[in-house]
Design an enzyme around this catalytic site. Sequence first.
Site, PDB file in Angstrom:
ATOM      1  N   ILE A   1       3.370   1.226  -2.036  1.00  0.00           N
ATOM      2  CA  ILE A   1       3.030   1.769  -0.728  1.00  0.00           C
ATOM      3  C   ILE A   1       2.263   3.056  -0.987  1.00  0.00           C
ATOM      4  O   ILE A   1       2.727   3.930  -1.724  1.00  0.00           O
ATOM      5  CB  ILE A   1       4.287   2.007   0.146  1.00  0.00           C
ATOM      6  N   SER A   2       1.071   3.162  -0.451  1.00  0.00           N
ATOM      7  CA  SER A   2       0.203   4.311  -0.722  1.00  0.00           C
ATOM      8  C   SER A   2       0.828   5.599  -0.209  1.00  0.00           C
ATOM      9  O   SER A   2       1.627   5.598   0.732  1.00  0.00           O
ATOM     10  CB  SER A   2      -1.164   4.118  -0.064  1.00  0.00           C
ATOM     11  N   GLN A   3       0.434   6.715  -0.832  1.00  0.00           N
ATOM     12  CA  GLN A   3       0.936   7.995  -0.354  1.00  0.00           C
ATOM     13  C   GLN A   3       0.389   8.261   1.036  1.00  0.00           C
ATOM     14  O   GLN A   3      -0.741   7.881   1.371  1.00  0.00           O
ATOM     15  CB  GLN A   3       0.585   9.115  -1.317  1.00  0.00           C
TER      16      GLN A   3
END
Length: 219
Positions: free
Chosen positions: A66-68
Amino acid sequence: MTAEADGEDPAERKMRFLFAVRSRGVTDARVLAAMERIDRGAFVRGIFADRAYEDMPLPIACGQTISQPSVVGLMSQALAVNPRDKVLEVGTGSGYQAAVLSQLARRVYTVDRHRRLVREATEVFHRLSLTNITALIADGSFGLPEQAPFDRILVTAAAEDPPGPLLAQLKIGGIMVVPVGQTDAVQNLIKVTRLEQGYDYEELRPVRFVPLVEGIGSD
């Protein structure tokens, strides 16, 4: 671990979360409002749940991440979504990016090659009553031609070049944001605008994403 369990007030946690996103360049009011409404914690499972509100990528199932939050915000900002837009996201992952886009667009289609990720993201969408998202199992490198053309396309995996099928599925005047480059090196986030004749390419910032892989996964 919840905010109450670790002693942090939920309102303070949200303020800290949004401050981190703003401090990294997300200034669009609609994007910030969308990120305030969508709880990232709903998309983070297991031992990493207590880190959901930190500005960092986190592992999820199927070897993905999950991207920052700041990257989610910057990509959403670069996409410049209008309220009547139809958006395609390539790479559902946890579903968090699609959820943020759902607050900005009329309709969001999101595709992923991993059945488990599509299933789990769909469960969260239903739980949060995000009714304008359709999640599908598909090879995202070929887009979603049956729903094309799209006003906006967001790719959350790195390609060596902007994929031709995705470029072809953009409307005239449409925008695609895609990480471009080798997976073992720093990539560039590219903003592509479709013109009457050809495409305009703008480099935005260095990023690092998992690779865009063809085919349907076995999981």
